[in-house]
Motif scaffolding. Structure first.
Motif, mmCIF file in Angstrom:
data_model
loop_
_atom_site.group_PDB
_atom_site.id
_atom_site.type_symbol
_atom_site.label_atom_id
_atom_site.label_comp_id
_atom_site.label_asym_id
_atom_site.label_seq_id
_atom_site.Cartn_x
_atom_site.Cartn_y
_atom_site.Cartn_z
ATOM 1 N N VAL A 139 -26.094 -32.509 -113.633
ATOM 2 C CA VAL A 139 -24.779 -33.156 -113.575
ATOM 3 C C VAL A 139 -24.531 -33.852 -114.909
ATOM 4 C CG1 VAL A 139 -23.367 -34.902 -112.424
ATOM 5 C CG2 VAL A 139 -24.947 -33.483 -111.078
ATOM 6 N N PRO A 140 -23.423 -33.517 -115.584
ATOM 7 C CA PRO A 140 -23.141 -34.103 -116.901
ATOM 8 C C PRO A 140 -22.630 -35.541 -116.767
ATOM 9 C CG PRO A 140 -21.371 -32.647 -116.264
ATOM 10 C CD PRO A 140 -22.402 -32.562 -115.184
ATOM 11 N N ILE A 141 -23.508 -36.497 -117.011
ATOM 12 C CA ILE A 141 -23.163 -37.908 -116.856
ATOM 13 C C ILE A 141 -23.448 -38.642 -118.159
ATOM 14 C CG2 ILE A 141 -23.703 -40.046 -115.640
ATOM 15 C CD1 ILE A 141 -24.388 -38.352 -113.207
ATOM 16 N N GLU A 191 -27.065 -44.791 -104.920
ATOM 17 C CA GLU A 191 -26.456 -45.531 -103.826
ATOM 18 C C GLU A 191 -25.765 -44.464 -102.999
ATOM 19 O OE1 GLU A 191 -23.235 -49.141 -103.226
ATOM 20 O OE2 GLU A 191 -23.089 -47.888 -105.001
ATOM 21 N N VAL A 192 -26.209 -44.278 -101.753
ATOM 22 C CA VAL A 192 -25.748 -43.141 -100.959
ATOM 23 C C VAL A 192 -24.979 -43.606 -99.726
ATOM 24 C CG1 VAL A 192 -26.449 -41.042 -99.746
ATOM 25 C CG2 VAL A 192 -27.762 -41.810 -101.731
ATOM 26 N N LEU A 222 -26.378 -44.184 -109.329
ATOM 27 C CA LEU A 222 -25.496 -43.047 -109.172
ATOM 28 C C LEU A 222 -24.935 -43.110 -107.751
ATOM 29 C CD1 LEU A 222 -24.707 -40.630 -110.916
ATOM 30 C CD2 LEU A 222 -26.643 -39.404 -109.965
ATOM 31 N N ARG A 223 -23.631 -43.162 -107.625
ATOM 32 C CA ARG A 223 -22.976 -43.292 -106.315
ATOM 33 C C ARG A 223 -22.770 -41.897 -105.731
ATOM 34 N NH1 ARG A 223 -19.644 -47.658 -104.238
ATOM 35 N NH2 ARG A 223 -18.182 -46.847 -102.718
ATOM 36 N N ILE A 224 -23.383 -41.659 -104.571
ATOM 37 C CA ILE A 224 -23.371 -40.340 -103.945
ATOM 38 C C ILE A 224 -22.835 -40.435 -102.523
ATOM 39 C CG2 ILE A 224 -24.827 -38.443 -103.112
ATOM 40 C CD1 ILE A 224 -26.728 -39.022 -105.429
ATOM 41 N N LEU A 229 -14.902 -44.740 -106.557
ATOM 42 C CA LEU A 229 -15.158 -43.378 -106.094
ATOM 43 C C LEU A 229 -16.597 -42.970 -106.385
ATOM 44 C CD1 LEU A 229 -11.849 -41.704 -107.287
ATOM 45 C CD2 LEU A 229 -12.490 -42.293 -104.942
ATOM 46 N N PRO A 230 -17.090 -41.978 -105.655
ATOM 47 C CA PRO A 230 -18.454 -41.512 -105.921
ATOM 48 C C PRO A 230 -18.516 -40.701 -107.207
ATOM 49 C CG PRO A 230 -17.404 -40.091 -104.318
ATOM 50 C CD PRO A 230 -16.452 -41.224 -104.573
ATOM 51 N N HIS A 231 -19.705 -40.621 -107.767
ATOM 52 C CA HIS A 231 -19.932 -39.730 -108.899
ATOM 53 C C HIS A 231 -20.108 -38.299 -108.390
ATOM 54 C CE1 HIS A 231 -21.506 -43.668 -110.349
ATOM 55 N NE2 HIS A 231 -20.788 -43.333 -111.397
#
Length: 145
Positions: free
Chosen positions: A128-130, A31-32, A4-6, A51-53
């Motif tokens: 978070v709806p993923i 991944e932050v 999850l890209r944060i 782009l980040p999630h």
């Protein structure tokens, strides 16, 4: 499975370190990328192909605060699927209502307790709806305190 890209934007290095430590202890692969102000965050958003999630956005930063970042992000269609979680150590109904109106997806109250922050982060990320590592649109605004 991709991480999850944060993105996290917070001017207080101690708060960011504490937040990062709690985030690392949550059973979610991430991944932050960290930013100490809103201008650098916005520069990265506009320059980044991937782009980040999720963006964790501190409300009170110098140069460009979280309220301004939120407004700028929501003004560009290409950022519509980014899930924005505003956070602060201060909870005020008026400001939280403004965040909701301006397009934030959540408000998270900062905690000085590591255990509590870890629990709040886990609840926050689980809501978070993923699907297939893509954030789905969600109209509901959630407050975690």
């Amino acid at each position: 499975m991709k991480d999850l890209r944060i993105y996290i934007a917070d001017d207080d290095l101690d708060d960011r370190d504490f937040f990062m430590e709690a985030l690392k202890s949550v059973p979610v692969k991430t991944e932050v990328f960290q930013f100490d102000n809103g201008v650098d965050l916005m520069d990265k958003l506009f320059s980044d192909i991937t782009l980040p999630h999720i963006i964790f956005l501190d409300l009170y930063m110098p140069i460009m605060d979280g309220f301004e970042c939120l407004m700028d992000i929501r003004n560009f269609k290409k950022f519509n699927n980014i899930y924005i979680i505003a956070y602060s150590s201060i909870y005020r109904d008026r400001e939280v209502n403004q965040l909701k109106q301006d397009g934030a997806n959540q408000f998270l109250k900062k905690s000085s307790s590591f255990k509590e922050l870890k629990e709040l982060l886990l609840k926050s990320l689980k809501s978070v709806p993923i699907k297939n590592r893509e954030v789905l649109p969600k109209e509901e605004f959630i407050v975690f305190t």
